[in-house]
Design an enzyme around this catalytic site. Structure first.
Site, mmCIF file in Angstrom:
data_model
loop_
_atom_site.group_PDB
_atom_site.id
_atom_site.type_symbol
_atom_site.label_atom_id
_atom_site.label_comp_id
_atom_site.label_asym_id
_atom_site.label_seq_id
_atom_site.Cartn_x
_atom_site.Cartn_y
_atom_site.Cartn_z
ATOM 1 N N ASP A 50 -3.331 1.485 7.087
ATOM 2 C CA ASP A 50 -2.549 1.031 6.055
ATOM 3 C C ASP A 50 -2.123 -0.600 5.932
ATOM 4 O O ASP A 50 -2.252 -0.931 4.971
ATOM 5 C CB ASP A 50 -1.142 1.891 5.981
ATOM 6 N N ASP A 94 0.903 -1.124 -0.077
ATOM 7 C CA ASP A 94 0.004 0.055 -0.075
ATOM 8 C C ASP A 94 0.877 1.256 0.121
ATOM 9 O O ASP A 94 1.670 1.309 0.885
ATOM 10 C CB ASP A 94 -0.871 0.074 1.435
ATOM 11 N N GLU A 147 -1.842 -1.480 -5.710
ATOM 12 C CA GLU A 147 -3.030 -0.867 -6.135
ATOM 13 C C GLU A 147 -2.950 -0.074 -7.445
ATOM 14 O O GLU A 147 -1.954 0.630 -7.739
ATOM 15 C CB GLU A 147 -3.484 -0.001 -5.034
#
Length: 397
Positions: A354, A189, A273
Site C-alpha cells: 500500500d 491509497d 486514484e
C-alpha cells in the site's frame, strides 16, 4: 488566487412543536404530490414529443389549486411547492444533458422528506427562524454559530428516517479562504485493511463503523421482519432500524470530515486514484466492506474542501499499475495478487504494497499536473489516452 465567498450550508437539529410538526408533514406531502403530478404531466408530454418547462408546470400548479380535489394545496406555503418544480426542472436539465437518468417519482415511504424555502418563505431575525404559515420560531439547537452577519438565502427543512428534524441554512461564508500555499504533496491509497495509506508511510485505520453495530442492526432487522405490515409495532421497529443506520452514517461522516480537513490543511497537492466504486460494489464478497469504507464520499468531500481552501486534488487513471510498479527503480512486476502485502523488487528494495502504491500515485499525480490535466484526467481526454499515459509516452524514446 482570486477568491469569492463560498456558499455554505449550515445544518442544525430542531425540535418542532406538535403544531409545527403537523404543518411540516402536510408540506412534505404536498411537495411530493406536486412533484409527482408535474413529473407525470411532463412525461405524458414527452411521449407526444413535446417539452414542458418550469413556467408551464407553474401555471399547472395555479390551476390545480383552484380545483376542489386539490384545494388542500392552498393550506401550505406556496414557496416549497414552487421550489419543487424548480428542482424538477433541474432534474430534466441534467437528463437532457446526459448527466443523469430520467427523473423518478417520489415515494411516500422511501423518498427524503424535505421542503425548501426561499427568502419570501421565512423570517430570520435575532437568531430566530420562523417559517411561513407558522406563528412560533423553530426550536433550533445552535451547535455552532452562523458566520457573523450571515443571512440565509434558502432554508431547507427535512426529517430523516429516524424521525429527527433538521434545518439547513445556505449562507455566504466569508471565513472560508485559501490557505497559505506550500510545497507539501501526498499520495493517498484507499483500502479495506487500512482506510488510507499515505505516501509518507502513515496508515489510517479503517474504523469499520457498520461492523461494530452489525449485531445490533441484525437483531433490529429480524424483529422488524416479524411485525405485521401496516401495524404500529412495525412502524416502531422500522424506526429502531433507522436509528442504528443513522448512528453508523453519523460516525462515518464525522470521521471523513476530520480526515479530509487534516489532509487539506497539511498538503497543497493530494493525489488519489480514480476508482469506479459503483462497479467495485458489484463484487458480492467485498460490497459491504467497500460501502462501509465510503470511498466515494471521501473523494467528494476532499474535492470540495480542496476547492474551498485553494488546494489541488489530482485523480490518477485507475488503470495505472500503482501496486505492481517499484517506486524505487520503476520495474513493473508481472503479477501482484491481492494476498501479497509485502514484496521485494529485483533491485533489492522491500515494499509494503500500500505504501508503494501511494508513492507511485504521488509520482503519477505530479506527471498529470505537468500535463495540465484536471481532477479527472482520464475524462479530460475523451476517446484518447489518459494524462498519465500521455506523460509516459513522452518519456519513451
Amino acid at each position: 488566487m482570486a477568491t469569492t465567498h463560498v456558499k455554505r450550508a449550515f445544518k442544525y437539529r430542531f425540535y418542532p412543536t406538535g403544531e409545527q410538526a403537523a404543518e411540516l408533514s402536510r408540506t412534505f406531502g404536498c411537495v411530493r404530490k406536486v412533484y409527482n403530478m408535474a413529473l407525470a404531466a411532463r412525461t405524458e408530454a414527452w411521449t407526444r414529443q413535446e417539452r414542458v418547462n418550469y413556467n408551464q408546470t407553474s401555471a399547472m400548479l395555479t390551476a390545480w389549486k383552484k380545483t376542489e380535489e386539490l384545494a388542500f394545496l392552498n393550506e401550505v406555503s406556496s414557496v416549497p411547492l414552487q421550489q419543487c418544480l424548480r428542482h424538477l426542472q433541474v432534474a430534466f436539465t441534467h437528463f437532457f444533458g446526459k448527466r443523469a437518468k430520467y427523473p423518478r417519482f417520489k415515494s411516500k415511504k422511501k423518498s427524503r422528506k424535505s421542503a425548501e424555502y426561499t427568502t419570501s418563505g421565512f423570517r430570520f431575525r435575532d437568531g430566530e427562524l420562523t417559517l411561513a404559515k407558522m406563528r412560533e420560531p423553530l426550536d433550533i439547537v445552535w451547535s455552532r454559530p452562523l458566520p457573523e452577519g450571515a443571512k440565509p438565502s434558502t432554508v431547507t427543512v427535512s426529517q430523516d428516517a429516524a424521525g429527527r428534524w433538521y434545518v439547513s441554512m445556505l449562507c455566504d461564508d466569508p471565513t472560508v479562504k485559501p490557505l497559505p500555499a506550500s510545497n507539501a504533496a501526498v499520495g493517498v491509497d484507499v483500502g479495506l485493511d487500512h482506510l488510507l495509506t499515505l505516501s509518507t508511510g502513515e496508515k489510517v485505520a479503517n474504523p469499520r463503523h457498520e461492523r461494530k453495530d452489525r449485531s445490533r442492526l441484525a437483531l433490529a432487522q429480524r424483529r422488524l421482519a416479524k411485525k405485521a405490515k401496516g401495524s404500529a409495532n412495525r412502524v416502531k421497529a422500522r424506526r429502531k432500524v433507522a436509528k442504528i443506520h443513522a448512528r453508523i452514517a453519523d460516525r462515518r461522516r464525522d470521521g471523513l470530515h476530520k480526515l479530509t480537513t487534516r489532509l487539506v490543511r497539511e498538503n497543497q497537492t493530494i493525489v488519489i486514484e480514480d476508482l469506479t466504486v459503483r462497479n467495485m460494489v458489484k463484487n458480492r464478497t467485498l460490497a459491504r466492506a467497500i460501502s462501509d469504507a465510503a470511498w466515494s464520499e471521501f473523494r467528494s468531500v476532499l474535492e470540495y474542501k480542496a476547492a474551498w481552501y485553494g488546494r489541488e486534488v489530482i485523480a490518477v487513471d485507475r488503470f495505472f499499475p500503482s501496486s505492481k510498479l517499484c517506486s524505487t527503480c520503476g520495474t513493473l512486476q508481472q503479477k501482484m495478487p491481492l494476498h501479497v502485502r509485502t514484496w521485494t523488487c529485483d533491485c533489492g528494495t522491500t515494499h509494503d504494497r500500500d505504501v508503494n502504491a501511494a508513492k507511485n500515485m504521488l509520482a503519477a499525480g505530479r506527471a498529470v499536473s505537468a500535463c495540465g490535466a484536471g481532477v479527472r484526467p482520464q475524462r479530460s481526454t475523451p476517446g484518447g489516452q489518459s494524462a498519465m499515459n500521455q506523460e509516459v509516452s513522452r518519456r519513451e524514446p
